[in-house]
Design an enzyme around this catalytic site. Sequence first.
Site, PDB file in Angstrom:
ATOM      1  N   ASP A 161       9.748  -1.295 -25.699  1.00  0.00           N
ATOM      2  CA  ASP A 161       9.847  -1.326 -26.896  1.00  0.00           C
ATOM      3  C   ASP A 161      11.100  -1.309 -28.006  1.00  0.00           C
ATOM      4  O   ASP A 161      11.840  -1.315 -27.496  1.00  0.00           O
ATOM      5  CB  ASP A 161       8.743  -0.347 -27.704  1.00  0.00           C
ATOM      6  CG  ASP A 161       7.823  -0.693 -28.775  1.00  0.00           C
ATOM      7  OD1 ASP A 161       8.205  -1.644 -29.368  1.00  0.00           O
ATOM      8  OD2 ASP A 161       6.782  -0.089 -28.953  1.00  0.00           O
ATOM      9  N   ASP A 216       2.256  -6.467 -34.245  1.00  0.00           N
ATOM     10  CA  ASP A 216       1.194  -5.857 -33.353  1.00  0.00           C
ATOM     11  C   ASP A 216      -0.050  -6.598 -33.975  1.00  0.00           C
ATOM     12  O   ASP A 216      -0.178  -6.981 -35.063  1.00  0.00           O
ATOM     13  CB  ASP A 216       0.873  -4.366 -33.985  1.00  0.00           C
ATOM     14  CG  ASP A 216       1.935  -3.580 -33.003  1.00  0.00           C
ATOM     15  OD1 ASP A 216       3.040  -4.136 -32.601  1.00  0.00           O
ATOM     16  OD2 ASP A 216       2.019  -2.341 -33.024  1.00  0.00           O
TER      17      ASP A 216
HETATM   18  C1  GAL Z   1       4.544  -0.791 -31.390  1.00  0.00           C
HETATM   19  C2  GAL Z   1       3.978  -1.796 -30.183  1.00  0.00           C
HETATM   20  C3  GAL Z   1       2.702  -1.679 -29.696  1.00  0.00           C
HETATM   21  C4  GAL Z   1       2.894  -0.202 -29.079  1.00  0.00           C
HETATM   22  C5  GAL Z   1       3.351   0.860 -30.296  1.00  0.00           C
HETATM   23  C6  GAL Z   1       3.515   2.084 -29.584  1.00  0.00           C
HETATM   24  O1  GAL Z   1       5.857  -0.986 -31.469  1.00  0.00           O
HETATM   25  O2  GAL Z   1       4.223  -3.044 -30.791  1.00  0.00           O
HETATM   26  O3  GAL Z   1       2.448  -2.350 -28.825  1.00  0.00           O
HETATM   27  O4  GAL Z   1       3.350  -0.137 -28.004  1.00  0.00           O
HETATM   28  O5  GAL Z   1       4.594   0.614 -30.538  1.00  0.00           O
HETATM   29  O6  GAL Z   1       4.066   3.225 -30.398  1.00  0.00           O
END
Ligand code: GAL
Length: 396
Positions: A161, A216
Amino acid sequence: MVLLGFFLRIITLVLSLTLTQLVDGFQSRMLMSNGLALTPQMGWNSWNHFQCNINETLIKQTADAMVSSGLSAKGYKYINIDDCWGELKRDSQGNMVAKASTFPSGIKALSDYVHSKGLKLGIYSDAGTLTCSKTMPGSLGYEEQDAKTFAEWGIDYLKYDNCENKGISPKERYPKMSKALINSGRSIFFSMCEWGQDDPATWAGDIGNSWRTTGDIQDNWNSMTSIADLNDRWASYARPGSWNDPDMLEVGNGGMTKEEYRSHFSIWALAKAPLLIGCDLRSMNKDTFELLSNKEVIAVNQDKLGIQGKKIKKEGDLEVWAGPLSKKRVAVILWNRGSLPANITARWAEIGLDSSATVNARDLWAHSTHSGVKKQLSALVEPHACKMYTLTRSKA
Ligand code: GAL
């Protein structure tokens, strides 16, 4: 003589340039040399349904359900733990540690369990100082150490991430982990989650096995359709080994109708997106299973040719998406994004077929074949629904 010298110099220059290019090409190929992702990854991830409410029992039960439901036999093999699996503090040697309250047996025990089911285990970290939940450390500055830890634990997949990244370019941060994984002694799939911010499709082909192209996904029609469109812009960059990732599936999470989920799954399959299930596999209903287990749709996603299908026509809310498949076949989706039933037509020239071609059109959801179809394919499509076909040229 002077002229000869001049030509010799030119020839030497051309030869050395070609050599440099060869070496460069070789080095960049070397970087993404894990040999994984010849077709898009298939599996499950904890985030869309559970967010931070995860523990080792859930992961084990999900692995059990993946096998007992029959989904693993359809090709879903990764069980991926997302954010929130670790303690906030590293141990005295600087190693990441599994959260004692939720993963008391540790990640190695979990990977042994998942592997015993014939599946693979994925984990999550972040190219920053903390993960996005801020409940555990990221791997920035610890790339080699963390990659080694993951390898020792038997991890097969890393989602990486982009939070708390200190403003350092992703082009600096992501290659470090890519290299660390390659040097870790274990074959680990590298899933980049940089949200498409720095157009990773244009630079990550030799670094990641997939890269997110968007923010997301949410479990609703507007989010799903807009993400499909954003991802579509990068279609030409996808290829075996490295794929565009429009985020994980929401099928089965309850925020869309069955037809909307059918569209979601069909478009993701055609776009060669990762098929990472995001619902609770332990309680999935019949409709969800029917959608996720359609082996004819999965076969489009997993086709060896590995070319991302794309939107090729839009007339208001009526769209045609298509792409080539191996054996000179063509995959087509007629997608009605509007609120009234409508006829949608794909003409041969629009989808890369000779205008004289006669095809057999296999309807991948009805599981029926229309033979001897000429010039175009037309169907009445219900609101927010789609029809999906594979077209095979008839021999005659
Ligand atoms: C976001 C990511 C999500 C999930 C989340 C967890 O940045 O895009 O898919 O992994 O963090 O905190």
